[in-house]
Design a protein around this motif. Structure first.
Motif, PDB file in Angstrom:
ATOM      1  N   ILE A 156       0.826  -1.201   0.000  1.00 43.22           N
ATOM      2  CA  ILE A 156       0.000   0.000   0.000  1.00 43.22           C
ATOM      3  C   ILE A 156       0.862   1.253   0.000  1.00 43.22           C
ATOM      4  CG2 ILE A 156      -1.730   1.321   1.292  1.00 43.22           C
ATOM      5  CD1 ILE A 156      -2.875  -1.336   2.277  1.00 43.22           C
ATOM      6  N   ILE A 157       1.932   1.246   0.795  1.00 38.62           N
ATOM      7  CA  ILE A 157       2.832   2.401   0.820  1.00 38.62           C
ATOM      8  C   ILE A 157       3.515   2.571  -0.525  1.00 38.62           C
ATOM      9  CG2 ILE A 157       4.982   3.293   1.806  1.00 38.62           C
ATOM     10  CD1 ILE A 157       4.102   2.146   4.492  1.00 38.62           C
ATOM     11  N   ALA A 158       3.921   1.451  -1.140  1.00 37.55           N
ATOM     12  CA  ALA A 158       4.552   1.527  -2.457  1.00 37.55           C
ATOM     13  C   ALA A 158       3.601   2.106  -3.496  1.00 37.55           C
ATOM     14  CB  ALA A 158       5.024   0.140  -2.890  1.00 37.55           C
ATOM     15  N   ALA A 159       2.320   1.729  -3.414  1.00 37.43           N
ATOM     16  CA  ALA A 159       1.337   2.245  -4.366  1.00 37.43           C
ATOM     17  C   ALA A 159       1.147   3.749  -4.213  1.00 37.43           C
ATOM     18  CB  ALA A 159       0.004   1.537  -4.168  1.00 37.43           C
ATOM     19  N   SER A 160       1.350   4.266  -2.995  1.00 36.27           N
ATOM     20  CA  SER A 160       1.195   5.701  -2.758  1.00 36.27           C
ATOM     21  C   SER A 160       2.475   6.469  -3.061  1.00 36.27           C
ATOM     22  CB  SER A 160       0.799   5.958  -1.298  1.00 36.27           C
ATOM     23  OG  SER A 160      -0.478   5.438  -1.016  1.00 36.27           O
ATOM     24  N   MET A 161       3.616   5.908  -2.700  1.00 33.97           N
ATOM     25  CA  MET A 161       4.880   6.620  -2.819  1.00 33.97           C
ATOM     26  C   MET A 161       5.487   6.529  -4.213  1.00 33.97           C
ATOM     27  SD  MET A 161       4.908   7.696   0.238  1.00 33.97           S
ATOM     28  CE  MET A 161       4.258   7.279   1.875  1.00 33.97           C
ATOM     29  N   GLU A 162       5.327   5.369  -4.866  1.00 40.07           N
ATOM     30  CA  GLU A 162       5.924   5.163  -6.184  1.00 40.07           C
ATOM     31  C   GLU A 162       4.859   5.382  -7.242  1.00 40.07           C
ATOM     32  OE1 GLU A 162       7.471   1.234  -6.048  1.00 40.07           O
ATOM     33  OE2 GLU A 162       8.690   1.626  -4.254  1.00 40.07           O
ATOM     34  N   LYS A 163       4.824   6.572  -7.786  1.00 38.19           N
ATOM     35  CA  LYS A 163       3.730   6.970  -8.661  1.00 38.19           C
ATOM     36  C   LYS A 163       3.782   6.314 -10.043  1.00 38.19           C
ATOM     37  CE  LYS A 163       3.119  11.462  -6.444  1.00 38.19           C
ATOM     38  NZ  LYS A 163       3.043  12.917  -6.619  1.00 38.19           N
ATOM     39  N   SER A 164       4.922   5.735 -10.410  1.00 31.41           N
ATOM     40  CA  SER A 164       5.054   5.240 -11.775  1.00 31.41           C
ATOM     41  C   SER A 164       4.430   3.869 -12.001  1.00 31.41           C
ATOM     42  CB  SER A 164       6.545   5.197 -12.160  1.00 31.41           C
ATOM     43  OG  SER A 164       7.254   4.413 -11.226  1.00 31.41           O
ATOM     44  N   ASP A 165       4.758   2.900 -11.151  1.00 31.00           N
ATOM     45  CA  ASP A 165       4.333   1.528 -11.396  1.00 31.00           C
ATOM     46  C   ASP A 165       3.467   0.960 -10.279  1.00 31.00           C
ATOM     47  OD1 ASP A 165       5.688   1.221 -13.851  1.00 31.00           O
ATOM     48  OD2 ASP A 165       7.564   1.010 -12.765  1.00 31.00           O
ATOM     49  N   SER A 166       2.564   1.722  -9.778  1.00 27.78           N
ATOM     50  CA  SER A 166       1.703   1.212  -8.708  1.00 27.78           C
ATOM     51  C   SER A 166       0.610   0.330  -9.305  1.00 27.78           C
ATOM     52  CB  SER A 166       1.094   2.364  -7.920  1.00 27.78           C
ATOM     53  OG  SER A 166       0.332   3.172  -8.766  1.00 27.78           O
ATOM     54  N   SER A 167       0.308  -0.728  -8.597  1.00 30.69           N
ATOM     55  CA  SER A 167      -0.671  -1.697  -9.060  1.00 30.69           C
ATOM     56  C   SER A 167      -2.079  -1.154  -8.925  1.00 30.69           C
ATOM     57  CB  SER A 167      -0.529  -2.986  -8.245  1.00 30.69           C
ATOM     58  OG  SER A 167      -1.656  -3.799  -8.392  1.00 30.69           O
ATOM     59  N   SER A 168      -2.912  -1.404  -9.933  1.00 28.94           N
ATOM     60  CA  SER A 168      -4.306  -0.985  -9.867  1.00 28.94           C
ATOM     61  C   SER A 168      -5.030  -1.694  -8.744  1.00 28.94           C
ATOM     62  CB  SER A 168      -5.012  -1.284 -11.196  1.00 28.94           C
ATOM     63  OG  SER A 168      -4.454  -0.539 -12.244  1.00 28.94           O
ATOM     64  N   PHE A 169      -4.643  -2.941  -8.465  1.00 29.08           N
ATOM     65  CA  PHE A 169      -5.284  -3.692  -7.385  1.00 29.08           C
ATOM     66  C   PHE A 169      -5.048  -3.011  -6.042  1.00 29.08           C
ATOM     67  CE2 PHE A 169      -4.792  -6.830  -3.946  1.00 29.08           C
ATOM     68  CZ  PHE A 169      -6.098  -7.306  -3.893  1.00 29.08           C
ATOM     69  N   TRP A 170      -3.797  -2.608  -5.767  1.00 27.82           N
ATOM     70  CA  TRP A 170      -3.490  -1.983  -4.482  1.00 27.82           C
ATOM     71  C   TRP A 170      -4.054  -0.573  -4.403  1.00 27.82           C
ATOM     72  CZ3 TRP A 170      -2.748  -5.107  -0.830  1.00 27.82           C
ATOM     73  CH2 TRP A 170      -2.101  -6.320  -1.054  1.00 27.82           C
ATOM     74  N   ASP A 171      -4.191   0.089  -5.549  1.00 31.77           N
ATOM     75  CA  ASP A 171      -4.899   1.375  -5.561  1.00 31.77           C
ATOM     76  C   ASP A 171      -6.355   1.170  -5.148  1.00 31.77           C
ATOM     77  OD1 ASP A 171      -2.815   3.061  -6.342  1.00 31.77           O
ATOM     78  OD2 ASP A 171      -3.105   2.567  -8.455  1.00 31.77           O
ATOM     79  N   PHE A 172      -6.958   0.109  -5.676  1.00 30.27           N
ATOM     80  CA  PHE A 172      -8.351  -0.165  -5.319  1.00 30.27           C
ATOM     81  C   PHE A 172      -8.468  -0.531  -3.841  1.00 30.27           C
ATOM     82  CE2 PHE A 172     -11.909  -3.207  -4.834  1.00 30.27           C
ATOM     83  CZ  PHE A 172     -12.951  -2.337  -5.135  1.00 30.27           C
ATOM     84  N   VAL A 173      -7.512  -1.306  -3.332  1.00 28.51           N
ATOM     85  CA  VAL A 173      -7.519  -1.655  -1.902  1.00 28.51           C
ATOM     86  C   VAL A 173      -7.437  -0.384  -1.061  1.00 28.51           C
ATOM     87  CG1 VAL A 173      -6.199  -2.753  -0.040  1.00 28.51           C
ATOM     88  CG2 VAL A 173      -6.562  -3.964  -2.199  1.00 28.51           C
ATOM     89  N   PHE A 174      -6.521   0.511  -1.432  1.00 33.60           N
ATOM     90  CA  PHE A 174      -6.363   1.752  -0.676  1.00 33.60           C
ATOM     91  C   PHE A 174      -7.647   2.576  -0.685  1.00 33.60           C
ATOM     92  CE2 PHE A 174      -5.562   6.337  -0.783  1.00 33.60           C
ATOM     93  CZ  PHE A 174      -5.012   6.514   0.479  1.00 33.60           C
ATOM     94  N   PHE A 175      -8.198   2.807  -1.874  1.00 31.09           N
ATOM     95  CA  PHE A 175      -9.394   3.642  -1.968  1.00 31.09           C
ATOM     96  C   PHE A 175     -10.605   2.979  -1.321  1.00 31.09           C
ATOM     97  CE2 PHE A 175      -7.141   5.745  -5.627  1.00 31.09           C
ATOM     98  CZ  PHE A 175      -7.140   7.021  -5.082  1.00 31.09           C
ATOM     99  N   SER A 176     -10.672   1.654  -1.385  1.00 28.51           N
ATOM    100  CA  SER A 176     -11.787   0.948  -0.741  1.00 28.51           C
ATOM    101  C   SER A 176     -11.712   1.068   0.774  1.00 28.51           C
ATOM    102  CB  SER A 176     -11.793  -0.529  -1.153  1.00 28.51           C
ATOM    103  OG  SER A 176     -12.014  -0.672  -2.536  1.00 28.51           O
TER     104      SER A 176
END
Length: 267
Positions: A156-176
């Protein structure tokens, strides 16, 4: 003793809200989607308003899950949009969702007998009137969210901090997970107070401390102090708790941030 007994549950609720929202606020600042909180909060309010239109009790479980369903749809949309942020800013889409949800709430409220009171509760909530049962239920929900964040913190931290290759799945987990928190918070504190809890402690601490752990700890301290001041002023001056706490939270960065930024530029 009277003021302590009266404000104990609301103050503990503020601490719980500050605890989870400060952490999420640091993610939001890193992602550069400052107003996603307002947008999801308004979507949650739309879900709650639609449920009220169908005569469901405002604090019923069904009302909550309808509101949560609305936020999950918005969370999925924001996660999908993250893949295309090089073509269109997420802030633009977030603003569009906010405008849609806000206008839709007004249209639905227009069909209700006590729409004005509902709008007021959406904005400033009922933080002063929470019970210990509210505190317990909210604490359990946020503890589950915090546990999931802790278990999958690297992803989750990687999806927030690393803007280039963040996974759509972990973005969805975060927003959910964000949507779960917002849905629970809006019914208690209202949109404006939830936004203040999310942004102000994270904004100030991130400009004073470099490490994520330090930012989180300082943000909790700032949020606790401001909550105490707001609660006390509300009781002493007999002012609406939600509104005065928002004023206390927002007035600080307005006057303090220029000095902090001037010092950072000078060094």
């Amino acid at each position: 003793m009277e003021i302590i007994s009266f404000l104990a549950a609301p103050f503990v609720m503020c601490l719980i809200l500050v605890g989870i929202h400060c952490y999420l606020g640091l993610h939001v600042l890193k992602r550069g989607v400052i107003f996603v909180d307002l947008s999801l909060a308004q979507v949650a309010s739309l879900g709650s308003t639609v449920a009220l239109l169908f005569h469901l009790d405002h604090h019923s479980s069904l009302n909550y899950f309808i509101s949560l369903g609305f936020t999950f749809v918005a969370a999925g949309y924001f996660a999908w949009a993250k893949k295309y942020e090089k073509y269109i800013s997420q802030e633009v889409l977030i603003a569009l969702v906010y405008a849609f949800a806000s206008s839709a709430v007004l249209l639905v409220v227009n069909m209700m007998a006590h729409g004005a009171e509902h709008i007021k509760e959406i904005l400033v909530g009922k933080i002063l009137w929470v019970t210990w049962m509210d505190v317990l239920k909210t604490g359990v929900i946020y503890s589950i969210v915090a546990l999931i964040h802790y278990i999958f913190r690297k992803q989750i931290i990687a999806a927030s901090m690393e803007k280039s290759d963040s996974s759509s799945f972990w973005d969805f987990v975060f927003f959910s997970l964000f949507g779960v928190v917002i849905t629970s918070s809006v019914g208690i504190a209202g949109i404006l107070l939830v936004f203040s809890f999310l942004v102000v402690p994270a904004l100030l601490s991130s400009n004073l401390v470099s490490s994520l752990k330090g930012q989180l700890l300082l943000g909790w301290v700032i949020g606790t102090i401001l909550s105490f001041i707001g609660m006390t002023l509300s009781y002493v001056l007999d002012l609406p708790a939600g509104a005065i706490i928002v004023v206390v939270f927002t007035v600080l960065p307005i006057f303090v941030l220029p000095f902090i930024l001037r010092k950072k530029i000078a060094t």
